[in-house]
Design an enzyme around this catalytic site. Structure first.
Site, short mmCIF file in Angstrom:
data_model
loop_
_atom_site.label_atom_id
_atom_site.label_comp_id
_atom_site.label_asym_id
_atom_site.label_seq_id
_atom_site.Cartn_x
_atom_site.Cartn_y
_atom_site.Cartn_z
N HIS A 199 40.66 44.39 56.38
CA HIS A 199 40.51 44.72 54.77
C HIS A 199 39.14 44.66 54.54
O HIS A 199 38.18 44.15 55.27
CB HIS A 199 41.19 43.76 53.82
CG HIS A 199 42.77 43.54 53.71
ND1 HIS A 199 43.26 44.09 52.72
CD2 HIS A 199 43.55 43.32 54.81
CE1 HIS A 199 44.65 44.20 53.19
NE2 HIS A 199 44.83 43.56 54.36
N GLU B 27 38.39 40.22 55.56
CA GLU B 27 38.06 40.83 54.68
C GLU B 27 36.37 41.30 55.20
O GLU B 27 35.64 40.41 55.53
CB GLU B 27 37.80 40.22 53.42
CG GLU B 27 39.08 39.78 52.99
CD GLU B 27 39.88 40.88 52.28
OE1 GLU B 27 39.34 41.77 51.88
OE2 GLU B 27 40.94 40.27 51.77
N GLU C 266 39.74 50.77 50.76
CA GLU C 266 38.74 49.97 51.56
C GLU C 266 38.26 50.88 52.58
O GLU C 266 38.84 50.55 53.90
CB GLU C 266 39.70 48.49 51.94
CG GLU C 266 39.80 47.77 50.78
CD GLU C 266 41.01 46.72 50.87
OE1 GLU C 266 41.37 46.62 51.83
OE2 GLU C 266 41.44 46.13 49.99
N HIS D 165 44.96 49.21 52.49
CA HIS D 165 44.39 49.40 51.03
C HIS D 165 43.73 50.45 51.15
O HIS D 165 42.66 50.52 51.72
CB HIS D 165 44.00 48.28 50.65
CG HIS D 165 44.74 47.11 49.91
ND1 HIS D 165 44.47 45.61 50.32
CD2 HIS D 165 45.95 47.27 49.71
CE1 HIS D 165 45.24 45.04 49.85
NE2 HIS D 165 46.42 45.79 49.44
ZN LIG Z 1 42.70 44.85 51.17
#
Ligand SMILES: [Zn+2]
Length: 420
Positions: free
Chosen positions: A297, A378, A175, A172
């Site tokens: 992420h 994350e 990020e 992504h």
């Molecule tokens: Zn992500």
């Protein structure tokens, strides 16, 4: 737009504040009239409606709570859905500007974020410097816009069929901490090989593979145009970009993604329709035997194990839960940051994701008897800065993740997951 290297705020142009942070950062997109709100007690049905709605951008999910970027008009739409939300950031434009003021040029590599070209050069130099344990592959395939997607292999082992750990980063675009922490882990392994007993022992019996950029085009675009871009840069009608983390060949297009090209979770025209997904999936399948795989992420501080697509337990649930819980405990010991260890699905399904695919039969067909323990992490934070995480948090975020990474790798090396 400005190109000078200066730490100064240059002033205002056409209503948008322009900061000169480095020769390469240059934002065209503005976020006037946009806010980030935190909505709680969202039902699955409401989530499905919200997550597939164009113009509604989910930033983070935790239990039954979501952070959402919306225009002020769309706040009304959410209210009409009967969703209860509170204000998290009342001006996205100001949040981004605050972040940009911190993008100054620093002495130390990990005290700032870097653009794609500079990161490539950094990896090339590291590979030269540590050529005894690094093999650098300049590209595993090209992105949609033709950028290279390198792979960095690190091991002290010369034995055939050494077990492998596969980490992929920056899927992504916005990020940024994902790519920065991956670089931090690489650097940690290289600097400590031969100096730290644990690292030396691990690298003598395991091979790490890092893919620093799963989404190089999107990342470049966050430096040149839109700091908050998420998807790849596939042109589309009426909207551009495919969410690569909904494009893997695992329960693709089931109800945890969107078929609307304007959605932030648009899954593309088919499984692995995107070159970036294809390149990483093919590369993964050609290695053996991968026993661990992490998709990096931000944000939300979560350690997510299979599955994301169903609330059913995976065959390895007790083991994966124990691993995730121990990683959580190791992380909190470093800087007192709490990460939640849970199944990917939490309450809401996500389909076609990298980490479910890593764990799936499709990914592990050529993996001997072994199955990769695919997880998603994350990173920081919990929404205070969100994707606009200040660069002075790169080092602490890297530091707190290292013991968890070492534990994950050692645990799986001692007792790899097997296909059942
Ligand atoms: Zn992500």
């Amino acid at each position: 737009m400005q190109k000078a290297t200066s730490l100064l705020l240059l002033g205002s142009l056409f209503g948008a504040l322009i900061y000169s942070v480095s020769a390469s950062y240059n934002r065209k997109q503005t976020y006037d009239n946009q806010v980030v709100i935190r909505c709680s007690s969202i039902s699955r049905v409401q989530y499905q409606t919200i997550s597939t709605q164009p113009g509604v951008d989910i930033w983070a999910i935790k239990k039954d709570q979501i952070d959402v970027r919306v225009s002020r008009e769309n706040m009304m739409w959410l209210r009409q859905l009967g969703v209860h939300c509170t204000m998290l950031h009342d001006s996205v434009e100001q949040l981004v500007q605050k972040f940009e003021q911190k993008l100054t040029v620093k002495q130390e590599w990990f005290e700032e974020y870097h653009k794609y070209d500079d990161i490539i050069k950094w990896y090339e130099e590291l590979a030269d410097q540590y050529s005894n344990i690094v093999t650098y592959y300049p590209t595993i395939g090209k992105s949609y816009e033709g950028r290279d997607m390198p792979a960095v292999h690190i091991t002290g082992s010369t034995a055939p069929n050494t077990f492998k750990m596969y980490f992929q980063c920056q899927i992504h675009a916005r990020e940024w901490i994902s790519g920065a922490v991956c670089g931090y882990i690489v650097n940690y392994l290289l600097e400590n090989y031969g100096n730290n007993e644990d690292v030396t022992k691990l690298l003598d019996s395991l091979e790490f593979i890092f893919i620093p950029f799963v989404n190089p085009d999107g990342y470049a675009y966050t430096w040149s145009n839109d700091r908050l871009w998420r998807k790849n840069r596939r042109p589309g009608t009426p909207c551009d970009g495919v969410d690569l983390n909904r494009n893997y060949d695992d329960h693709w297009s089931e109800n945890g993604s969107s078929n609307n090209p304007c959605s932030e979770t648009y899954h593309g025209t088919g499984p692995e329709s995107e070159p970036e997904t294809q390149n990483t999936a093919n590369y993964f399948k050609n290695q053996n035997a991968i026993i661990g795989a992490i998709d990096w992420h931000s944000y939300g501080q979560l350690i997510l194990r299979p599955y994301g697509w169903t609330s059913e337990d995976s065959p390895d649930e007790p083991r994966l839960k124990a691993i995730g819980d121990e990683m959580r405990d190791l992380i909190i010991d470093v800087h007192d940051e709490y990460y939640t260890s849970q199944k990917g699905i939490g309450l809401y399904p996500t389909t076609g994701t990298a980490s479910d695919w890593f764990y799936s039969d499709n990914a592990n067909l050529n993996n001997g008897d072994y199955r990769a323990a695919g997880i998603t992490i994350e990173l920081r934070d919990n929404g205070q800065s969100g994707f606009l995480l200040p660069p002075d948090q790169i080092i602490p975020n890297g530091e707190e993740i290292i013991p968890a990474v070492m534990y994950y790798a050692n645990n799986l090396l001692e007792n790899p997951l097997k296909m059942v």
